[in-house]
Write an enzyme that holds these catalytic residues in place. Structure first.
Site, PDB file in Angstrom:
ATOM      1  N   CYS A 112     -24.598 -13.011 -22.751  1.00  0.00           N
ATOM      2  CA  CYS A 112     -24.287 -14.348 -22.218  1.00  0.00           C
ATOM      3  C   CYS A 112     -25.208 -14.741 -21.080  1.00  0.00           C
ATOM      4  CB  CYS A 112     -22.833 -14.423 -21.776  1.00  0.00           C
ATOM      5  SG  CYS A 112     -22.485 -13.536 -20.243  1.00  0.00           S
TER       6      CYS A 112
ATOM      7  N   CYS B 257     -26.483 -10.021 -18.189  1.00  0.00           N
ATOM      8  CA  CYS B 257     -25.875  -9.656 -19.474  1.00  0.00           C
ATOM      9  C   CYS B 257     -26.799 -10.096 -20.616  1.00  0.00           C
ATOM     10  CB  CYS B 257     -24.508 -10.329 -19.593  1.00  0.00           C
ATOM     11  SG  CYS B 257     -23.751 -10.123 -21.207  1.00  0.00           S
TER      12      CYS B 257
ATOM     13  N   GLY C 273       0.797  -1.227   0.000  1.00  0.00           N
ATOM     14  CA  GLY C 273       0.000   0.000   0.000  1.00  0.00           C
ATOM     15  C   GLY C 273       0.829   1.276   0.000  1.00  0.00           C
TER      16      GLY C 273
ATOM     17  N   CYS D   1     -21.810  -7.680 -19.986  1.00  0.00           N
ATOM     18  CA  CYS D   1     -20.653  -7.895 -19.106  1.00  0.00           C
ATOM     19  C   CYS D   1     -19.588  -6.847 -19.411  1.00  0.00           C
ATOM     20  CB  CYS D   1     -20.034  -9.264 -19.360  1.00  0.00           C
ATOM     21  SG  CYS D   1     -21.015 -10.634 -18.798  1.00  0.00           S
TER      22      CYS D   1
ATOM     23  N   CYS E 173     -17.134 -12.757 -20.946  1.00  0.00           N
ATOM     24  CA  CYS E 173     -18.408 -12.865 -21.653  1.00  0.00           C
ATOM     25  C   CYS E 173     -18.254 -13.740 -22.899  1.00  0.00           C
ATOM     26  CB  CYS E 173     -18.892 -11.466 -22.038  1.00  0.00           C
ATOM     27  SG  CYS E 173     -20.556 -11.408 -22.698  1.00  0.00           S
TER      28      CYS E 173
END
Lengths: 202, 288
Positions: free
Chosen positions: B245, B242, B32, B267, B273
């Site tokens: 799909c 979606c 971080g 997607c 996808c």
């Protein structure tokens, strides 16, 4: 140039700074991301001939003239690293990378750990990385490691020497984000990392 | 011409790679924390993913398989050009399959399929400093990180909450890493934030313009900032799926259908996808 055909040049080393350097780095990255996991740099280390060959391979991967190094009592390794990377030797307290090419007594280890750069709170990255050659990593002592890179805890069988190295670093109690990274490497090219946030259960 | 004949392997010179590699190792050791590095010039303008590209070029080897996505898409201009650059000067295999890739470079998304421990995700970051919204001076934010002085950020979130009734940050939602550093996870949607926590994979973040590299190693504690009585919320796609799909429970892009003007969803992760549609086509549950 005819004489070259008769007597081909003998290479002092075969380490490829581009591809071998990349492979050593990726193994170091893997070791550091997964503390306690042993990875191998044997394929790259064997391109140097001495017992400390893995340290040479790591040095050639990380060092250049922008960094400083401290090599403990091994003039050959220091000369080799300087010749190949132009990295300048520096005092223990100032060096970015420290190379310990043989197992040392715990008093000396403690002095080294106490005196190396730990970084500052504003710039914790200005801390030392220690590359330590050990006879072997795997041993009879079972230690429990925790920290980033480890899911819950990881039990690792290590030698007493490595257990004591980790214990000594822990006893010095460097307040995070200050700290030092330990890369432990064997002459056979096994490599394990214990970064600053990795702790051993007491 | 940029290719392997005219340039070093992976374009960058070895000195540049070494410096970036050293910075990456420090970044992984201090999760971080933003490690400064000497960002190099590239044949792509700063702000177009140069931080991610420099990381990718520094870590990539001949055996790697690379996938590059931009907002989840394998075919956007940014992703295509980055892939072209890396392929030309490394000759590595390029893929659109998240599972096949060993390195995935991404802008603004984490792939839908959970990543494995043997993979690395490189994220492009425009603004690495999470405290920039509360403090414009770099020297001051650096000191704030040094002292873990994050009250300004908490106050910002609180004011946001008071003003809008909820924390309104949609992407770049700040996270706390290992309880020490507040970090900008790059402009990924809030939906992707939980994927950073206790992940199997290594995340590397590169900001070329801002000259910073930071990292989240696997199995690191990453918490999205929130208050005890106001939990972190990610985008809600309840009841949506979606249109291509049929996937539900994934991050969806909202589109307006031409002609009807109604809202439809697809997607965001196009590779996911496409693979799903191929599988369904093979199973005979979807027509070509």
């Amino acid at each position: 140039m005819e004489y070259l055909k008769e007597k081909p040049l003998q290479l002092a080393y075969e380490f490829d700074f581009v591809h071998d350097g990349q492979r050593v780095f990726r193994q170091m990255l893997k070791a550091e991301s997964n503390p306690g996991t042993v990875v191998s740099i044997a394929g790259q280390a064997e391109k140097f001939s001495e017992r400390f060959a893995p340290l040479s391979a790591i040095g050639c991967t990380l060092l250049d003239n922008e960094q400083t190094m401290y090599v403990e009592k091994n003039q050959n390794l220091q000369n080799l690293l300087h010749d190949l990377t132009l990295c300048a030797p520096a005092a223990l307290e100032e060096a970015d990378y420290l190379f310990l090419s043989s197992e040392m007594n715990y008093g000396s280890i403690k002095e080294i750990f106490r005196n190396v750069k730990r970084g500052t709170y504003a710039d914790p990255q200005e801390s030392a990385t220690l590359l330590i050659l050990c006879d072997q990593i795997t041993g009879e002592q079972r230690i429990e490691l925790t920290g980033p890179g480890i899911k819950d805890t990881l039990e690792v069988p290590v030698t007493l020497y490595i257990k004591n190295l980790i214990r000594i670093r822990q006893e010095i109690r460097m307040e995070y984000p200050l700290g030092i990274e330990l890369f432990l490497v064997t002459p056979q090219g096994d490599l394990m990392c214990v970064p600053r946030l990795c702790k051993m259960a007491e | 011409m940029i290719d392997g004949k005219h340039y070093n392997f992976a374009f960058l010179d070895e000195g540049s790679k070494r410096e970036i590699r050293r910075s990456i190792l420090k970044a992984v050791a201090i999760p971080g924390y933003q490690v400064p590095f000497g960002s190099r010039e590239l044949p792509i303008g700063r702000g177009w993913g140069t931080g991610g590209i420099q990381i990718t070029l520094s870590i990539i080897g001949k055996e790697d398989v690379l996938k590059v996505i931009d907002q989840g898409s394998d075919e956007s201009v940014n992703a295509v050009n980055i892939k072209k650059l890396v392929r030309e000067c490394t000759d590595v295999k390029i893929t659109t399959d998240s599972e096949e890739a060993s390195i995935i470079q991404s802008r603004h998304r984490i792939p839908e399929i959970p990543m494995r421990g043997d993979q690395i995700l490189v994220l492009q970051v425009p603004t690495p400093e999470p405290l920039r919204i509360v403090e414009p001076r770099e020297a001051v934010t650096k000191q704030m990180h040094a002292e873990a002085e994050y009250s300004g950020m908490w106050l910002y979130l609180f004011e946001d909450l008071i003003r809008y009734g909820e924390i309104s940050i949609s992407s770049e939602y700040p996270v706390s890493v290992e309880g020490r550093y507040i970090m900008n996870p790059s402009p990924i949607p809030r939906y992707d934030n939980p994927k950073l926590n206790d992940s199997e994979t290594l995340y590397l973040f590169g900001a070329g313009r801002e000259k910073k590299i930071y990292a989240i190693p696997p199995h690191t504690k990453v918490e999205s900032l929130c208050f005890a009585d106001v939990p972190f919320k990610k985008e809600d796609f309840e009841g949506k799926s979606c249109r291509l799909c049929g996937a539900a429970g994934v991050y969806l892009d909202e589109l307006i259908e031409e002609g009807t003007g109604r809202k439809v969803y697809e997607c965001s992760d196009t590779g996911f996808c496409r693979k799903r549609r191929e599988r369904r086509r093979q199973d005979g549950t979807i027509s070509a």
